[in-house]
Design a protein around this motif. Sequence first.
Motif, mmCIF file in Angstrom:
data_model
loop_
_atom_site.group_PDB
_atom_site.id
_atom_site.type_symbol
_atom_site.label_atom_id
_atom_site.label_comp_id
_atom_site.label_asym_id
_atom_site.label_seq_id
_atom_site.Cartn_x
_atom_site.Cartn_y
_atom_site.Cartn_z
ATOM 1 N N LEU A 30 0.817 -1.227 0.000
ATOM 2 C CA LEU A 30 0.000 0.000 0.000
ATOM 3 C C LEU A 30 0.847 1.273 0.000
ATOM 4 N N SER A 31 1.960 1.299 0.729
ATOM 5 C CA SER A 31 2.810 2.501 0.664
ATOM 6 C C SER A 31 3.752 2.445 -0.529
ATOM 7 N N ASP B 290 2.813 3.944 -4.452
ATOM 8 C CA ASP B 290 2.894 5.350 -4.899
ATOM 9 C C ASP B 290 4.212 5.630 -5.606
ATOM 10 N N ILE C 99 -6.276 -0.196 3.991
ATOM 11 C CA ILE C 99 -6.066 0.927 3.075
ATOM 12 C C ILE C 99 -6.406 2.244 3.784
ATOM 13 N N CYS D 4 -3.753 5.341 4.538
ATOM 14 C CA CYS D 4 -4.028 6.730 4.110
ATOM 15 C C CYS D 4 -3.980 7.663 5.320
ATOM 16 N N GLU E 262 -0.288 8.083 6.377
ATOM 17 C CA GLU E 262 0.515 8.818 5.378
ATOM 18 C C GLU E 262 0.176 10.306 5.417
ATOM 19 N N GLU F 33 -5.598 11.473 1.609
ATOM 20 C CA GLU F 33 -5.989 10.806 0.357
ATOM 21 C C GLU F 33 -7.196 9.899 0.600
ATOM 22 N N TRP G 51 -9.311 6.738 0.589
ATOM 23 C CA TRP G 51 -8.750 5.378 0.519
ATOM 24 C C TRP G 51 -9.097 4.708 -0.815
ATOM 25 N N LYS H 144 -6.315 5.264 -3.245
ATOM 26 C CA LYS H 144 -5.156 4.371 -2.998
ATOM 27 C C LYS H 144 -5.463 2.966 -3.516
ATOM 28 N N ARG I 5 -5.214 2.976 -7.232
ATOM 29 C CA ARG I 5 -3.851 3.076 -7.756
ATOM 30 C C ARG I 5 -3.121 1.741 -7.615
#
Length: 281
Positions: A88-89, A92, A127, A131, A134, A138, A140, A143, A146
Amino acid sequence: SDKRRRWRRGEPQPLAMSSPAALREGYEHFDPRAYLRNNYLPPRADFSSEEFVVPWKLRCLAETFASGEIRGRTLIDVGTGPTIYQLLSACDHFEEIVATDYLAVNREELGRWARGEPGAFDWSPFIQHVCKIEGRGEPWQDKERRLRQRLGRILPIDVHRPEPLGTPLRPRADALLSAFCLEAVSPDRAAFVRALAHLGNLLRPGGHVLLLGALGESFYLAGPARLPVVPLQESDVREALAAAGFALRELRTYAMPPALRTGVDDVDGVFFAHAQKPLEG
Ligand SMILES: Nc1ncnc2c1ncn2[C@@H]1O[C@@H](CSCCNC[C@@H]2Cc3ccc([N+](=O)[O-])cc3CN2)[C@@H](O)[C@H]1O
């Protein structure tokens, strides 16, 4: 620990299967849904406090990627299993995430989530938590979208092979992540080091390695399967990374609280290691 002393004395471990062939047989009975239930639903999937294991794991990854130093075209995840929280991180910072697993049942579970099919595991609490930590506000769903867009190939892998994917990965990955895989598929510490060295073939010189794994674990359950694990201490992780030719950047450890010792394994703790393959590698 007495687990380790038994292991050191070479005494027969309960249900230990000491050969790769026996391990392979054990994995024939691995049930992804049971595994997900054991580790990614409450009590282990408790987001209410940073002292719980899932927030700790997600924070290690979020903080490591936050600097922006680790980025590029491709990140490969080794032994993805049926889980996506570990990506998940990372998602990006890479154009493509390559997921891999030894078992078709796990690759199919990943595919169901990637295609947003009904019956796929619900990762939304994870998720939402990522978010939140972070801290970019954002949504979720963005995310989630993406990661689904960037989760490209889902490939078979065997870390016991010098070329784990069967053929060389070209271009090699810019970063490699592996969570709770190597210690659970290696009969002993020497096999763990060899598997780690094989992963080096997937990574470009200067590429980053992120490893999450279990400390002091000798078995875990996944439905009908009871799999042996090589019990590692922090020093074993340091030595294995060095022996495999990686330069350690950071190593963090977490002690499993009694409330999370639920019997699905005998994990004492969790490690998070950030290392790098030397440029001249
Ligand atoms: N030869 C092979 N090469 C590559 N992958 C292979 C191979 N054989 C099997 N595999 C693949 O590797 C496997 C990865 S799942 C291994 C589970 N590790 C232990 C489990 C995990 C866990 C998770 C979370 C927490 N916690 O506290 O938050 C604790 C623990 C401790 N218990 C599985 O996907 C299999 O399909």
